[in-house]
Motif scaffolding. Structure first.
Motif, PDB file in Angstrom:
ATOM      1  N   ALA A   1       0.815  -1.221   0.000  1.00  0.00           N
ATOM      2  CA  ALA A   1       0.000   0.000   0.000  1.00  0.00           C
ATOM      3  C   ALA A   1       0.848   1.270   0.000  1.00  0.00           C
ATOM      4  N   LEU A   2       2.006   1.224   0.631  1.00  0.00           N
ATOM      5  CA  LEU A   2       2.914   2.367   0.668  1.00  0.00           C
ATOM      6  C   LEU A   2       4.323   1.864   0.352  1.00  0.00           C
ATOM      7  N   PRO A   3       4.631   1.776  -0.951  1.00  0.00           N
ATOM      8  CA  PRO A   3       5.963   1.285  -1.320  1.00  0.00           C
ATOM      9  C   PRO A   3       7.051   2.312  -1.028  1.00  0.00           C
ATOM     10  N   VAL A   4       8.272   1.843  -0.966  1.00  0.00           N
ATOM     11  CA  VAL A   4       9.425   2.725  -0.807  1.00  0.00           C
ATOM     12  C   VAL A   4       9.388   3.761  -1.930  1.00  0.00           C
ATOM     13  N   GLY A   5       9.638   5.027  -1.555  1.00  0.00           N
ATOM     14  CA  GLY A   5       9.669   6.103  -2.540  1.00  0.00           C
ATOM     15  C   GLY A   5       8.340   6.782  -2.800  1.00  0.00           C
ATOM     16  N   GLU A   6       7.276   6.337  -2.135  1.00  0.00           N
ATOM     17  CA  GLU A   6       5.981   7.000  -2.292  1.00  0.00           C
ATOM     18  C   GLU A   6       5.768   7.970  -1.143  1.00  0.00           C
ATOM     19  N   LEU A   7       5.310   9.166  -1.462  1.00  0.00           N
ATOM     20  CA  LEU A   7       5.066  10.212  -0.470  1.00  0.00           C
ATOM     21  C   LEU A   7       3.602  10.193  -0.060  1.00  0.00           C
ATOM     22  N   ARG A   8       3.356  10.348   1.223  1.00  0.00           N
ATOM     23  CA  ARG A   8       1.998  10.524   1.731  1.00  0.00           C
ATOM     24  C   ARG A   8       1.941  11.792   2.544  1.00  0.00           C
ATOM     25  N   ARG A   9       0.941  12.597   2.250  1.00  0.00           N
ATOM     26  CA  ARG A   9       0.608  13.735   3.104  1.00  0.00           C
ATOM     27  C   ARG A   9      -0.585  13.294   3.925  1.00  0.00           C
ATOM     28  N   THR A  10      -0.501  13.492   5.229  1.00  0.00           N
ATOM     29  CA  THR A  10      -1.535  12.981   6.122  1.00  0.00           C
ATOM     30  C   THR A  10      -1.497  13.770   7.417  1.00  0.00           C
ATOM     31  N   ARG A  11      -2.099  13.223   8.429  1.00  0.00           N
ATOM     32  CA  ARG A  11      -2.028  13.795   9.772  1.00  0.00           C
ATOM     33  C   ARG A  11      -1.442  12.737  10.686  1.00  0.00           C
ATOM     34  N   PHE A  12      -0.510  13.152  11.519  1.00  0.00           N
ATOM     35  CA  PHE A  12      -0.015  12.321  12.598  1.00  0.00           C
ATOM     36  C   PHE A  12      -0.633  12.903  13.848  1.00  0.00           C
ATOM     37  N   ALA A  13      -1.634  12.200  14.391  1.00  0.00           N
ATOM     38  CA  ALA A  13      -2.449  12.724  15.492  1.00  0.00           C
ATOM     39  C   ALA A  13      -3.050  14.049  15.020  1.00  0.00           C
ATOM     40  N   GLN A  14      -2.706  15.163  15.638  1.00  0.00           N
ATOM     41  CA  GLN A  14      -3.307  16.458  15.296  1.00  0.00           C
ATOM     42  C   GLN A  14      -2.429  17.318  14.382  1.00  0.00           C
ATOM     43  N   VAL A  15      -1.396  16.745  13.783  1.00  0.00           N
ATOM     44  CA  VAL A  15      -0.413  17.518  13.046  1.00  0.00           C
ATOM     45  C   VAL A  15      -0.384  17.118  11.571  1.00  0.00           C
ATOM     46  N   ALA A  16      -0.447  18.113  10.689  1.00  0.00           N
ATOM     47  CA  ALA A  16      -0.254  17.859   9.265  1.00  0.00           C
ATOM     48  C   ALA A  16       1.192  17.441   9.050  1.00  0.00           C
ATOM     49  N   ALA A  17       1.390  16.383   8.252  1.00  0.00           N
ATOM     50  CA  ALA A  17       2.738  15.859   8.044  1.00  0.00           C
ATOM     51  C   ALA A  17       2.848  15.236   6.668  1.00  0.00           C
ATOM     52  N   GLY A  18       4.082  15.065   6.238  1.00  0.00           N
ATOM     53  CA  GLY A  18       4.392  14.305   5.047  1.00  0.00           C
ATOM     54  C   GLY A  18       5.367  13.220   5.435  1.00  0.00           C
ATOM     55  N   VAL A  19       5.287  12.072   4.764  1.00  0.00           N
ATOM     56  CA  VAL A  19       6.170  10.951   5.081  1.00  0.00           C
ATOM     57  C   VAL A  19       6.482  10.192   3.802  1.00  0.00           C
ATOM     58  N   TRP A  20       7.743   9.769   3.680  1.00  0.00           N
ATOM     59  CA  TRP A  20       8.109   8.858   2.611  1.00  0.00           C
ATOM     60  C   TRP A  20       9.175   7.912   3.132  1.00  0.00           C
ATOM     61  N   LEU A  21       9.161   6.687   2.584  1.00  0.00           N
ATOM     62  CA  LEU A  21      10.129   5.673   2.973  1.00  0.00           C
ATOM     63  C   LEU A  21      11.318   5.718   2.032  1.00  0.00           C
ATOM     64  N   LEU A  22      12.522   5.774   2.613  1.00  0.00           N
ATOM     65  CA  LEU A  22      13.756   5.742   1.833  1.00  0.00           C
ATOM     66  C   LEU A  22      14.108   4.300   1.464  1.00  0.00           C
ATOM     67  N   ASP A  23      13.804   3.388   2.363  1.00  0.00           N
ATOM     68  CA  ASP A  23      13.968   1.951   2.152  1.00  0.00           C
ATOM     69  C   ASP A  23      13.048   1.269   3.169  1.00  0.00           C
ATOM     70  N   ASP A  24      13.161  -0.029   3.313  1.00  0.00           N
ATOM     71  CA  ASP A  24      12.226  -0.759   4.190  1.00  0.00           C
ATOM     72  C   ASP A  24      12.391  -0.458   5.673  1.00  0.00           C
ATOM     73  N   THR A  25      13.506   0.151   6.059  1.00  0.00           N
ATOM     74  CA  THR A  25      13.721   0.418   7.480  1.00  0.00           C
ATOM     75  C   THR A  25      14.016   1.885   7.788  1.00  0.00           C
ATOM     76  N   SER A  26      13.819   2.787   6.838  1.00  0.00           N
ATOM     77  CA  SER A  26      14.042   4.202   7.135  1.00  0.00           C
ATOM     78  C   SER A  26      13.045   5.078   6.391  1.00  0.00           C
ATOM     79  N   ALA A  27      12.632   6.138   7.074  1.00  0.00           N
ATOM     80  CA  ALA A  27      11.651   7.060   6.522  1.00  0.00           C
ATOM     81  C   ALA A  27      12.002   8.475   6.945  1.00  0.00           C
ATOM     82  N   ARG A  28      11.452   9.417   6.229  1.00  0.00           N
ATOM     83  CA  ARG A  28      11.551  10.830   6.589  1.00  0.00           C
ATOM     84  C   ARG A  28      10.141  11.346   6.817  1.00  0.00           C
ATOM     85  N   VAL A  29      10.006  12.165   7.847  1.00  0.00           N
ATOM     86  CA  VAL A  29       8.737  12.799   8.204  1.00  0.00           C
ATOM     87  C   VAL A  29       8.996  14.290   8.313  1.00  0.00           C
TER      88      VAL A  29
END
Length: 190
Positions: free
Chosen positions: A133-161
């Motif tokens: 559903a969320l492969p490496v290299g795909e960006l998602r804009r969403t909410r983390f609890a009450q905060v607008a955020a963006g997240v993408w996976l660099l590989d299977d064990t690392s991500a940036r938020v």
């Protein structure tokens, strides 16, 4: 030029995953028609990266192109190069109806690393973090609890938020809380 100051001075937490504030990171918002050849040439010439597909994050180190919406890219460049990159993009896109803004100092950026990464992220957002559903290299804009955020996976064990700088402390606390070893939900298969 004064030295950049990270919102949380490089805060880190080690739990189910390592949570670490990183940066500074040059970030440029580009709004406009992303299908125009002049826009594509401007951002790809600047970064040396291919134009991202819908919801994609094409990154290499501290350089990248993140698809934010049908008419918005987030361009990542080294922090010290952000002002010059804005000037370069404005020159390349002269005459087009676009907006190019340096937003480097309005955002906070976190790196998450660990085998429990998807479980940890799933606790915070209404997103399916399964690999299909969320492969490496795909960006998602969403909410983390009450905060607008963006997240993408660099590989299977690392991500940036990333989030707004004004809520960096709240975001760090959220990420640290869901990374606490006592909060393991046990869905991850190793």
């Amino acid at each position: 030029m004064s030295e950049p100051v990270l919102p949380l001075a490089g805060a880190s937490f080690d739990g189910l995953v390592e949570v670490r504030e990183i940066g500074p990171q040059g970030m440029i918002t580009l709004r406009g028609d992303l299908a125009l050849p002049q826009v594509i040439a401007g951002v790809t010439d600047l970064t040396g990266l291919e134009m991202p597909d819908v919801r994609a994050a094409n990154t290499a180190g501290d350089t990248g192109l993140l698809w934010m919406s049908p008419d918005e890219l987030l361009v990542l460049v080294p922090y010290r190069q952000a002002l010059a990159a804005v000037d370069r993009l404005n020159a390349a896109l002269s005459g087009l109806h676009v907006l190019v803004v340096n937003v480097s100092d309005m955002r906070a950026l976190f790196q998450l690393r660990g085998t429990q990464l998807r479980d940890v992220l799933a606790k915070l957002a209404p997103v399916d973090f399964a690999p299909e559903a969320l492969p490496v290299g795909e960006l998602r804009r969403t909410r983390f609890a009450q905060v607008a955020a963006g997240v993408w996976l660099l590989d299977d064990t690392s991500a940036r938020v990333f989030c707004f700088r004004s809520v960096a402390g709240y975001m760090f606390n959220l990420l640290s809380t869901v990374s606490d070893p006592d909060s393991n939900v046990g869905f991850h298969v190793t």
